[in-house]
Design a protein around this motif. Structure first.
Motif, short mmCIF file in Angstrom:
data_model
loop_
_atom_site.label_atom_id
_atom_site.label_comp_id
_atom_site.label_asym_id
_atom_site.label_seq_id
_atom_site.Cartn_x
_atom_site.Cartn_y
_atom_site.Cartn_z
N ALA A 31 0.63 -0.67 0.31
CA ALA A 31 0.15 -0.16 -0.32
C ALA A 31 0.82 1.32 0.13
O ALA A 31 0.64 2.43 -0.85
CB ALA A 31 -1.50 0.10 0.79
N LEU A 32 2.39 1.30 0.91
CA LEU A 32 2.81 2.71 0.89
C LEU A 32 3.20 2.32 -0.52
O LEU A 32 4.06 3.99 -0.92
CB LEU A 32 3.63 2.27 1.76
N LEU A 57 1.17 4.67 -2.59
CA LEU A 57 0.59 5.83 -2.32
C LEU A 57 2.03 6.72 -2.38
O LEU A 57 1.21 7.77 -2.38
CB LEU A 57 -0.25 5.20 -0.97
N LEU A 79 1.56 8.84 -5.23
CA LEU A 79 0.13 9.96 -5.21
C LEU A 79 1.07 11.00 -4.61
O LEU A 79 0.84 11.54 -4.73
CB LEU A 79 -0.89 8.87 -5.41
N PHE A 80 1.21 10.92 -3.58
CA PHE A 80 1.24 11.89 -2.22
C PHE A 80 2.76 12.55 -3.15
O PHE A 80 2.16 13.87 -2.35
CB PHE A 80 2.10 10.90 -1.01
N LEU A 99 -10.71 8.17 -8.92
CA LEU A 99 -10.79 7.81 -7.81
C LEU A 99 -12.02 7.98 -6.82
O LEU A 99 -12.01 7.77 -5.61
CB LEU A 99 -9.82 8.65 -6.88
#
Length: 289
Positions: free
Chosen positions: A24-25, A28, A31-32, A268
């Motif tokens: 998940a990290l 993400l 994206l962050f 999203l």
């Protein structure tokens, strides 16, 4: 009754949690970073290096895009292509899958073979372009909608889902005077919402990401979708492609990252509302009773 969990099972469970957290990290994290740069100034991006939280918060990138007529036009075009195209896709796919799922349909075996054949072979880019041109569909969204109206794989999977619906349910509805059209839209479609929602999402993503068909069939820049506009942003800022002597960097890093965020935002937002159907739909055909 109390179920005892062994130490090995607990270790395995925590290992799964750790792997899912890492995955998940990894997903993400980019994206962050893109989101962070979209809220940054150009000076901070060029001088600070890598960062996650910007020191100077600004909406200049989003403001520039909202004031850009080309971006607004491309965004509107993508919405039109996606909404109308997905509606055409799911209606035609549902009708075709429902038809070939019926044992009483004459030539059913031939129709099933033709659908399967399209998954293995296709006419190719040039023959398809010649057909579109002969139908006078160039510079029209119909060239995009009709050339990708039905996906053979989706038809076959949805056909299997329709065949899994009990025949007794249809027979009882017909005894009560329900015709084929009413049977389809009042009974079959509501029962098939997991399948329909899943393929709606697939078609929506495909239409929203339309790029190659757009540059192939559309010549008018006012009709170009968002993906073509994003590519144009890269071309206009690339000195190896444009004339370096006349090059003007019109798009800041914040504007580019803002474009990425605004491009991904509709999907999203939509996915959480379709997730309960999507989770059921992805299991179609995985279990045979």
């Amino acid at each position: 009754m109390e179920i005892r969990v062994s130490g090995t099972d607990r270790l395995f469970k925590w290992l799964i949690y750790a792997l899912l957290t890492i995955a998940a990290l990894l997903v993400l994290f980019p994206l962050f970073y893109v989101l962070s740069v979209s809220f940054s100034t150009e000076k901070e991006y060029l001088t600070r290096g890598f960062y996650i939280i910007p020191k100077t918060f600004t909406l200049d990138g989003y403001g520039y895009l909202m004031a850009h007529s080309g971006f607004r036009s491309a965004y509107t075009n993508s919405v039109v292509i996606s909404v109308v195209g997905t509606f055409i896709n799911i209606v035609l796919t549902t009708l075709m899958a429902y038809g070939i799922s019926k044992s009483w349909l004459r030539g059913r075996g031939l129709f099933n073979f033709l659908v399967f054949f399209t998954m293995l072979f296709n006419g190719g880019m040039i023959p398809t372009y010649l057909v579109v041109n002969a139908l006078h569909l160039l510079d029209s969204y119909w060239a995009i909608w009709l050339s990708t109206a039905i996906a053979g794989f989706n038809v076959i999977v949805m056909r299997s889902f329709f065949q899994s619906i009990p025949v007794e349910l249809e027979e009882s509805a017909k005894i009560d005077g329900c015709g084929e059209w009413r049977l389809l839209w009042r009974i079959i479609v509501p029962l098939s919402m997991p399948a329909i929602a899943t393929f709606t999402l697939f078609y929506l993503v495909n239409n929203w990401n339309t790029y190659f068909n757009a540059i192939l069939y559309l010549n008018d820049n006012h009709l170009m979708p968002l993906q073509v506009f994003l590519r144009q942003m890269l071309i206009e800022d690339d000195p190896s492609i444009t004339n370096a002597s006349n090059l003007t960097f019109r798009y800041t890093p914040a504007a580019k990252m803002s474009a990425i965020i605004l491009t991904a935002l509709p999907l999203l937002i939509i996915f959480p509302f379709m997730q309960k159907y999507f989770n059921k739909g992805v299991m179609l055909g995985s279990v045979k009773g």
